[in-house]
Write an enzyme that holds these catalytic residues in place. Structure first.
Site, PDB file in Angstrom:
ATOM      1  N   GLY A 105      -6.151  -3.109   2.281  1.00  0.00           N
ATOM      2  CA  GLY A 105      -5.337  -3.495   1.134  1.00  0.00           C
ATOM      3  C   GLY A 105      -5.615  -2.471   0.052  1.00  0.00           C
ATOM      4  O   GLY A 105      -6.544  -1.572  -0.007  1.00  0.00           O
ATOM      5  N   ASN A 106      -5.269  -2.817  -1.178  1.00  0.00           N
ATOM      6  CA  ASN A 106      -5.642  -2.306  -2.535  1.00  0.00           C
ATOM      7  C   ASN A 106      -5.589  -3.179  -3.481  1.00  0.00           C
ATOM      8  O   ASN A 106      -5.207  -4.426  -3.584  1.00  0.00           O
ATOM      9  CB  ASN A 106      -4.784  -1.291  -2.742  1.00  0.00           C
ATOM     10  CG  ASN A 106      -3.472  -1.216  -2.902  1.00  0.00           C
ATOM     11  OD1 ASN A 106      -3.049  -1.849  -3.950  1.00  0.00           O
ATOM     12  ND2 ASN A 106      -2.763  -0.903  -1.925  1.00  0.00           N
TER      13      ASN A 106
END
Ligand code: CTP
Length: 399
Positions: free
Chosen positions: A206-207
């Site tokens: 993810g980020n």
């Protein structure tokens, strides 16, 4: 713009109530007709006599006395809008719960007109989760909340919680209720948040995107009259108050791509603010991957570039806006994305700028347009940045 408008002004018990007198004067100067209701405790801060003299209307406090009953239903129906300023914590909580123990609350519950509130409280009260929950509840009722200012508070502390200044309240009212909606009839698509690319049932790539910028953009598009769909990656949604936006929740880049493609043909404005993963694991393990002695690597494959796909299929009347988050050679990369992805605008955030970046409440942007312009903006709150972006779209494409 407010000439002849009927405004019901509710005042609650707060030191800031003195500003309601100034607000009243501003409303009257604009030509509005104003009726006023005080909560019983507001009388400790401003007098009915002053308000009645200025407004040339009887000021109401009690639901009934020995001989008369105040017709709260008719008061609520009389008004074009109802403003409660200042809104105390106590009245906020009662509004959220539907309490009805004074005339102001009875009128509020009877009002068929739009309701706007201007909260005022000390900073710690303002940041209390229960205040946030109550404001979210009001937002889900469709009420408009005028953001508080930062500054000196009644306690002597400095922080968030000051009621907005009367002039700002007037500007807010005009903008939200008495300005023609420029984007009325237009359909808008916004992407926001990160994507999560699964590795196994418990892990993902993810980020740090919080989705706040895209959510603010969706909100502003709605404010300007557009019919908005927000395709939202996995974000913490406990402060999300977007009752008038159609939200499609997705997790992965592939799901976001499919959701965008599903509605793209019908939309007029697309703003791609999501931080979409560029790579995703080729294989997703069906069971949790157990650790072993050796190093471990995951093979990744490219995701589909949604903005690029939309740019390739863009119709003449569609406006397509992308974002670029860069750390070096910001301007060249941003302009490159404008060309490569056939966008009409690229909004550049540079991680080198103070006030821009993931999770912050502020952002600092530069907009590059198809016609070759470079528009630089100061660092501001994400809702104000959203306004700059939408105003720029309107300026270049709709006026
Ligand atoms: N974007 C997208 N789909 C992707 C990747 C990005 O729609 N799979 C969009 C983003 O929402 C943003 C714009 O493309 O509006 C720019 O994203 P960014 O990741 O900065 O650019 P990339 O083109 O992926 O280039 P690079 O990673 O090399 O910076």
């Amino acid at each position: 713009m407010l000439r002849g408008k009927k405004i019901l002004l509710g005042i609650t018990g707060s030191i800031t109530a003195y500003k309601s007198i100034l607000l009243l004067r501003c409303l009257l100067k604009e030509g509005a007709a104003v009726k006023i209701i005080l909560t019983p405790s507001a009388k400790n801060f401003v007098t009915p006599l002053t308000l009645a003299t200025l407004s040339k209307n009887e000021v109401l406090v009690e639901l009934f006395d020995e001989a008369t009953w105040a017709n709260h239903v008719m008061l609520g129906r009389w008004a074009d809008i109802m403003i409660i300023a200042p809104l105390s914590c106590n009245t906020l909580a009662k509004m959220a719960q539907g309490h009805c123990d004074n005339l102001l609350l009875a009128t509020y519950l009877s009002a068929t007109c739009p309701v706007i509130v201007a909260p005022a409280m000390d900073e710690d009260m303002w940041h209390h989760p229960s205040t946030k929950n109550n404001l979210n509840t009001l937002a889900t009722f469709g009420h408009k909340i005028i953001p508080v200012d930062k500054g000196e508070l009644a306690s002597g502390l400095v922080g968030d919680g000051r009621m907005a200044e009367p002039e700002a309240i007037i500007t807010f009212i005009k903008k939200h209720f008495f300005t023609p909606s420029i984007l009325k009839g237009k359909k808008a698509l916004v992407t926001a948040g990160p994507t999560y690319e699964p590795i196994d049932p418990v892990r993902f790539i993810g980020n740090h995107s919080s989705g706040k910028m895209g959510i603010a953009i969706a909100n502003e598009l709605h404010e300007q009259g557009a019919d908005v769909t927000l395709i939202l990656g996995p974000v913490m949604t406990n402060n999300l108050a977007l009752p008038n936006v159609n939200i499609i929740d997705v997790n992965t880049a592939a799901q976001m791509y499919a959701a965008c493609m599903g509605i793209y043909q019908d939309v007029d404005i697309c703003i791609m603010a999501a931080a979409v993963a560029d790579y995703t694991p080729i294989e997703v393990a069906s069971q949790k991957i157990k650790k072993a002695e050796n190093d471990f690597s995951i093979s990744l494959t490219r995701t589909k570039d949604i903005l690029l796909a939309l740019g390739e299929n863009k119709k003449q009347n569609q406006v397509l806006v992308g974002f670029a988050l860069e750390t070096v050679n910001e301007k060249e990369y941003a302009k490159g994305k404008l060309e490569k992805k056939n966008a009409d605008m690229i909004v550049l955030n540079s991680l080198n700028d103070n006030g821009a970046g993931f999770g912050l409440e502020t952002n600092k942007i530069t907009i590059f347009t198809r016609s070759g312009q470079e528009l630089n903006f100061e660092a501001k709150s994400k809702s104000m940045v959203a306004k700059d972006i939408i105003d720029t779209i309107i300026r270049f494409h709709y006026v």
